[in-house]
Every structure is written in C-alpha cells, then in structure tokens.
Design an enzyme around this catalytic site. Structure first.
Site, PDB file in Angstrom:
ATOM      1  N   LYS A  52       0.844  -1.203   0.000  1.00  0.00           N
ATOM      2  CA  LYS A  52       0.000   0.000   0.000  1.00  0.00           C
ATOM      3  C   LYS A  52       0.883   1.258   0.000  1.00  0.00           C
ATOM      4  O   LYS A  52       0.617   2.226  -0.718  1.00  0.00           O
ATOM      5  CB  LYS A  52      -0.937  -0.010   1.216  1.00  0.00           C
ATOM      6  CG  LYS A  52      -2.038  -1.075   1.102  1.00  0.00           C
ATOM      7  CD  LYS A  52      -2.832  -1.284   2.380  1.00  0.00           C
ATOM      8  CE  LYS A  52      -3.818  -2.443   2.213  1.00  0.00           C
ATOM      9  NZ  LYS A  52      -4.583  -2.773   3.422  1.00  0.00           N
ATOM     10  N   GLN A  96      -4.535  -1.621   9.745  1.00  0.00           N
ATOM     11  CA  GLN A  96      -4.495  -2.949   9.127  1.00  0.00           C
ATOM     12  C   GLN A  96      -5.075  -3.993  10.082  1.00  0.00           C
ATOM     13  O   GLN A  96      -4.726  -4.035  11.265  1.00  0.00           O
ATOM     14  CB  GLN A  96      -3.047  -3.302   8.742  1.00  0.00           C
ATOM     15  CG  GLN A  96      -2.890  -4.581   7.954  1.00  0.00           C
ATOM     16  CD  GLN A  96      -3.511  -4.540   6.551  1.00  0.00           C
ATOM     17  OE1 GLN A  96      -3.654  -3.471   5.957  1.00  0.00           O
ATOM     18  NE2 GLN A  96      -3.900  -5.685   6.032  1.00  0.00           N
ATOM     19  N   ASP A 119     -10.891   2.990   4.370  1.00  0.00           N
ATOM     20  CA  ASP A 119     -11.253   1.568   4.300  1.00  0.00           C
ATOM     21  C   ASP A 119     -12.774   1.392   4.236  1.00  0.00           C
ATOM     22  O   ASP A 119     -13.270   0.324   3.888  1.00  0.00           O
ATOM     23  CB  ASP A 119     -10.765   0.840   5.560  1.00  0.00           C
ATOM     24  CG  ASP A 119      -9.527  -0.017   5.312  1.00  0.00           C
ATOM     25  OD1 ASP A 119      -9.333  -0.440   4.160  1.00  0.00           O
ATOM     26  OD2 ASP A 119      -8.790  -0.263   6.276  1.00  0.00           O
TER      27      ASP A 119
HETATM   28  N1  GUN Z   1      -6.948  -6.875   6.310  1.00  0.00           N
HETATM   29  C1  GUN Z   1      -7.324  -7.595   5.229  1.00  0.00           C
HETATM   30  N2  GUN Z   1      -7.875  -6.789   4.298  1.00  0.00           N
HETATM   31  C2  GUN Z   1      -7.853  -5.532   4.809  1.00  0.00           C
HETATM   32  C3  GUN Z   1      -8.280  -4.270   4.308  1.00  0.00           C
HETATM   33  O1  GUN Z   1      -8.823  -4.128   3.212  1.00  0.00           O
HETATM   34  N3  GUN Z   1      -8.060  -3.217   5.134  1.00  0.00           N
HETATM   35  C4  GUN Z   1      -7.485  -3.351   6.361  1.00  0.00           C
HETATM   36  N4  GUN Z   1      -7.339  -2.251   7.098  1.00  0.00           N
HETATM   37  N5  GUN Z   1      -7.091  -4.496   6.851  1.00  0.00           N
HETATM   38  C5  GUN Z   1      -7.268  -5.584   6.067  1.00  0.00           C
END
Ligand code: GUN
Length: 294
Positions: A52, A96, A119
């Site tokens: 990311k 995350q 998110d």
């Molecule tokens: N863990 C797995 N997928 C995601 C996501 O799209 N966002 C976040 N913050 N954590 C994750």
C-alpha cells in the site's frame, strides 16, 4: 473465456490517479496523504501494508507508515488514532486488520474519523453505503465493482452468489450487488458456514464471488457453464519449490473452473491489485472532499 486482469486494470487506475495528482501539483495544491497503522509482525499484513505504501509512491501521494509493537495496548492505539484524526496533513488512513487479541477491533474502528476512513469500515460509512449515500466503499468490494464495470460484465437480473459473510468483503459485496444501478441490480444470495447444500446454490449462480479463504474450494462440478467467477481468496499454501516457501492460492480451482467460465479473475493478479488501487482512489476522494469542506 475472458480473464479479468486486475493487474492491468489496477495499473490503468493508478495511471489515472497519477494524472490527477500531477494536475494538483501543477495548481500548487497539497497532494493526497495516506497513513497506515500496523500493529504486530504478521508477515502477510506487513506485506500488504508495504504494498500500500509503495503504491502511494507510484502515484505521487504522501504516505506515512506507523508501526506499533504486538504488545501495544488498546489505549496506545486509540491515542495514535486520535493523533491521525487531528492531523490536518493526513487525508485518510487505515488500521491494518487483524489486530492482536488485547485490542477490541470494534472500538478501534469506531474511533476512526469517518471522513478519513478510506477503508470504509466505520459504521457510519457502512450504513451510508447500504443507503446508496456518498461514502467510502471498502476497497476490495469497490475493486470488484470496478473490474465488473470496466469489462462490461452484465449484472442486472443475474443471480449473484457471494460465499463468505466477512465485514470486509462478503457482507458489503452482497449489499452492493443488490443495489440499484450498474454494477448491481443482481438477485443476491449470501452463503456462509451454516449454508446447507452450497453446491445446489452455486450451480444456479450466474456470478460467484468467493471470499472464503479455503484454497481450491470451488470446483468445476459446483458451477454452471458461462458463470462469472470473482476469486477473493489469497491463502498462503506451503510450497518448497518457490523461493518464499509458499504460494498464494485462491478459493477457486482455476484450471478446471476456467474451462466453464465466461469471465474469471486469476489469483494472484485479479482482485488483490484492485484492492490497493481502490484504496488510493478512496484517498484521492478523501483529499478532494476535505478541500471542498475547507
Ligand atoms: N486486512 C485484510 N484486508 C484488509 C483491508 O482491506 N483493510 C485493512 N485495514 N485491513 C485488512
């Protein structure tokens, strides 16, 4: 059979975002700034967050990575969240998931300022999504919609079967595919661990979106001809023949299911790269919305 090439489409989207950022720079405007908090040392989570941050660099965004130890308390994390909420330089951020056991995930997600919740996990944003209001759509479902749209996959009047009811993928996907509009207007069945005779349901599906995390779960005998397959699974399966000692495997038996499918996403290179591209898109949207408000 057409491969839904998430790698290519995500690169197209990143190019479009880069163009927008260049316009912002030319006007002397602040570029979008994404932050990511990661708590602990889970290998897969570190990989995702690293991707990311690298994606931010690729499109010209500012990025901040906040690494916290696996013993971080809930209070310490909530303090960090407050700091990001109050920092006007940060347009959007993510925490995350999953978080270590000592931290209440619900409490953390509720603490994120909904205007910075790129998110789309805050209940206010999730509720807006369900009500067709302007919001942040969670990145993975948003990426799936974008793939369907860019490949012109018909969804109206189709029977869409979603496998898995996670808050991140299955649940929002089931809402979005039933919404008015394109992609949408589907008749949706949401299946999960208590679903009886899943083959009877999947074999009637025009579109299957699988977000289960069980490698090779969906077999050719479970689908009909010309089905559209979206495989969200990204499980690490031990493999000594690879340098890393594992390979990423989807929920779908690709070799055999692809012979019956009209459209199918590969793993890797399907939904995964789209998730990152749509997180960038949400960050760009957050930046534009903040500017309008200022
Ligand atoms: N863990 C797995 N997928 C995601 C996501 O799209 N966002 C976040 N913050 N954590 C994750």
């Amino acid at each position: 059979m057409t491969i839904l090439d998430g790698k290519k489409v995500s690169n197209d989207i990143k190019d479009e975002i880069t163009e927008q950022v260049n316009k912002m720079k030319a006007k002397g405007e602040k570029v979008p700034h994404l932050a990511a908090i990661i708590v602990g040392n889970d290998g897969a989570s570190l990989t995702y967050v690293g991707s990311k941050v690298r994606a931010c660099e690729r499109v010209g965004f500012e990025s901040t990575l906040v690494k916290m130890s696996s013993t971080t308390s809930e209070l310490e994390l909530l303090d960090k969240i407050k700091e990001l909420n109050d920092n006007p330089e940060i347009d959007g951020y993510i925490v995350q998931l999953p978080l270590p056991d000592q931290i209440d995930t619900q409490k953390v997600l509720l603490a994120v300022n909904p205007d910075k919740d790129v998110d789309g996990f805050h209940p206010a944003n999730f509720g807006k999504m369900a009500l067709d209001m302007t919001t942040f759509i969670p990145a993975t479902p948003f990426g799936i919609l974008e793939l369907l749209e860019r490949y012109g996959v018909e969804t109206s009047g189709k029977h869409t079967v979603v496998i898995g009811r996670s808050h991140i993928v299955g649940r929002p996907m089931s809402i979005l595919m039933g919404r008015k509009g394109f992609p949408g207007n589907s008749t949706v069945t949401l299946t999960h661990s208590h679903t009886k005779n899943i083959t009877q349901i999947t074999s009637q599906a025009d579109i299957i979106i699988s977000a289960l995390g069980v490698p090779n779960f969906l077999k050719a005998e479970m689908v009909k001809d010309d089905v559209v397959i979206i495989d969200v699974g990204i499980t690490r399966v031990a493999d000594d023949t690879t340098a890393k000692g594992y390979r990423i495997t989807g929920d779908v038996d690709f070799v055999n299911v692809s012979k019956k499918a009209s459209f199918i996403t590969p793993v890797p290179g399907g939904v995964g790269p789209m998730t990152i591209a749509m997180l960038l898109k949400n960050t760009l949207l957050a930046c534009e919305r903040h500017r309008k408000k200022a």
